[in-house]
Design a protein around this motif. Structure first.
Motif, short mmCIF file in Angstrom:
data_model
loop_
_atom_site.label_atom_id
_atom_site.label_comp_id
_atom_site.label_asym_id
_atom_site.label_seq_id
_atom_site.Cartn_x
_atom_site.Cartn_y
_atom_site.Cartn_z
N THR A 66 0.83 -1.21 0.00
CA THR A 66 0.00 0.00 0.00
C THR A 66 0.86 1.25 0.00
O THR A 66 0.60 2.21 -0.75
CB THR A 66 -0.93 0.00 1.23
OG1 THR A 66 -1.66 -1.22 1.28
CG2 THR A 66 -1.90 1.17 1.18
N ASP A 67 1.91 1.26 0.81
CA ASP A 67 2.79 2.42 0.89
C ASP A 67 3.52 2.64 -0.43
O ASP A 67 3.72 3.79 -0.85
CB ASP A 67 3.81 2.21 2.02
CG ASP A 67 4.67 3.44 2.26
OD1 ASP A 67 4.10 4.54 2.40
OD2 ASP A 67 5.91 3.30 2.29
N HIS A 68 3.88 1.55 -1.10
CA HIS A 68 4.55 1.67 -2.39
C HIS A 68 3.68 2.43 -3.39
O HIS A 68 4.17 3.34 -4.09
CB HIS A 68 4.90 0.29 -2.93
CG HIS A 68 5.50 0.32 -4.31
ND1 HIS A 68 6.81 0.67 -4.54
CD2 HIS A 68 4.95 0.06 -5.53
CE1 HIS A 68 7.05 0.63 -5.84
NE2 HIS A 68 5.94 0.26 -6.46
N VAL A 69 2.42 2.08 -3.46
CA VAL A 69 1.53 2.76 -4.40
C VAL A 69 1.26 4.19 -3.96
O VAL A 69 1.25 5.11 -4.78
CB VAL A 69 0.20 1.98 -4.55
CG1 VAL A 69 -0.76 2.75 -5.46
CG2 VAL A 69 0.47 0.59 -5.12
N ALA A 70 1.05 4.39 -2.67
CA ALA A 70 0.77 5.75 -2.17
C ALA A 70 1.89 6.71 -2.52
O ALA A 70 1.64 7.91 -2.74
CB ALA A 70 0.55 5.71 -0.65
N LYS A 71 3.13 6.20 -2.60
CA LYS A 71 4.29 7.06 -2.86
C LYS A 71 4.73 7.00 -4.34
O LYS A 71 5.76 7.58 -4.70
CB LYS A 71 5.44 6.68 -1.93
CG LYS A 71 5.18 7.05 -0.48
CD LYS A 71 6.34 6.63 0.40
CE LYS A 71 6.20 7.21 1.83
NZ LYS A 71 4.98 6.83 2.50
N SER A 72 3.99 6.29 -5.16
CA SER A 72 4.34 6.18 -6.58
C SER A 72 3.89 7.43 -7.35
O SER A 72 3.06 8.21 -6.88
CB SER A 72 3.68 4.94 -7.20
OG SER A 72 4.20 3.75 -6.64
N ALA A 73 4.45 7.59 -8.52
CA ALA A 73 4.06 8.72 -9.37
C ALA A 73 2.57 8.64 -9.69
O ALA A 73 2.07 7.58 -10.06
CB ALA A 73 4.87 8.70 -10.66
#
Length: 335
Positions: free
Chosen positions: A86-93
């Motif tokens: 979830t954090d990976h997507v939240a911080k993705s472009a």
């Protein structure tokens, strides 16, 4: 506590039928999304490969790839109760190329379980569509003599610490049921947390753990083979894929932990342009309505939804306080 609404099959199908007027994008939005997508998309799954979320992501990805004309790659980023993915997507472009397929836990229960999350699902992510309402089933290993949920509680009461209940992470539905059983009935059932549903089911079938509540998609083959025994399904109605299995409520267990259901959803970073979000929502709705997708969802024991971004966002706002209150009431801890 006010009893939560559930996503019934009838409601889902009616919702699908109502989407046609929303599938046409405004001219401005259509111009803004020109050129999208121009490269492969990624769907991030918060749990290990082989579980129901992973299967749903790959099925959806195949349909989206055909419609968008670009490869859709499913990437598993498991661990920490769904926080890592979830954090990976939240911080993705926020460009529409990194999507999150999420179950309710990481975007609801985690707000209670963890004092400091690296993301806030309410502000760092936005809804694209609710894909389907996943149906689950409470099962035990064939060696456990219980034939009903009441019998299972009595067995656990007579043998403190003997039985272990698997989950696919802290705060997920099986963990909440396990914690609630301990709090309400005074039983001692061990919690065995996994990085995904597939390794949990493997240990259940081998007898390493004795019980869980997991997706019908993952467990039905083993139920049919007699390796695990189905005791009850959550929700207010029986699951069409397991019509012979009664609900918890039919057996007298009507607490919210046994009736609450929320959908599996597709999300993107919060600053993703409206036009791209609307385009993705439109395409998801069309994929979910395809006969092949409907057939696959039925086989998985899932109720199709495929709603618009606005409808999915409204549904999330509606069930979030219920999910938070439920997590608090069960006494779940992120062990």
């Amino acid at each position: 506590m006010t009893r939560p609404n559930t996503f019934s099959r009838r409601a889902c199908l009616l919702q699908l039928a109502s989407l046609a007027p929303a599938l046409a994008l405004p001219a401005g939005a259509a111009r803004a999304q020109e050129g999208y997508p121009s490269k492969p998309l990624r769907i991030i799954v918060q749990f290990a490969a082989g579980g129901s979320a992973d299967i749903l992501a790959r099925t959806l990805g195949d349909g989206l790839s055909r419609r968008l004309g670009q490869p859709v790659i499913v990437e598993n980023r498991s661990g920490a109760g769904g926080i890592i993915g979830t954090d990976h997507v939240a911080k993705s472009a926020p460009d529409g190329y990194t999507l999150l397929l999420t179950v309710p836990g990481p975007i609801a229960a985690n707000l209670v379980l963890y004092k400091k999350l690296p993301y806030d699902p309410r502000t760092d992510l936005r809804m694209v569509s609710d894909i389907a309402g996943q149906r689950t089933v409470m099962v035990v290993h064939s060696s456990v003599p219980a034939r009903t949920f009441a019998e299972l509680i009595e067995l656990a009461r007579q043998a403190p610490g003997k039985y272990a209940m698997g989950s696919w992470g802290p705060g997920t539905q099986p963990h909440q049921i396990q914690a609630f059983m301990e709090r309400k009935y005074g039983v001692q059932v061990l919690h065995a947390a996994y990085k995904g549903e597939s390794p949990m089911v493997s240990d259940l079938v081998s007898g390493m753990i004795q019980m869980t509540s997991g997706s019908i998609a993952a467990l039905k083959p083993y139920i049919d083979a007699g390796k695990v025994r189905a005791l009850a399904v959550p929700g207010t109605t029986r699951a069409s894929a397991l019509p012979q299995v009664p609900t918890f409520a039919e057996q007298g267990f009507k607490d919210d932990v046994y009736t609450f259901m929320a959908p599996t959803s597709l999300m993107v970073p919060a600053k993703t342009p409206d036009a791209i979000v609307e385009r993705l929502g439109q395409e998801v709705a069309l994929v979910v309505r395809q006969p092949e997708m409907l057939r696959r969802l039925q086989e998985m024991g899932a109720d199709p939804i495929g709603n618009t971004p606005a409808q999915a966002a409204a549904a999330y706002r509606a069930y979030l306080p219920i999910a938070i209150a439920l997590t608090q009431s069960t006494g779940v801890q992120p062990n």
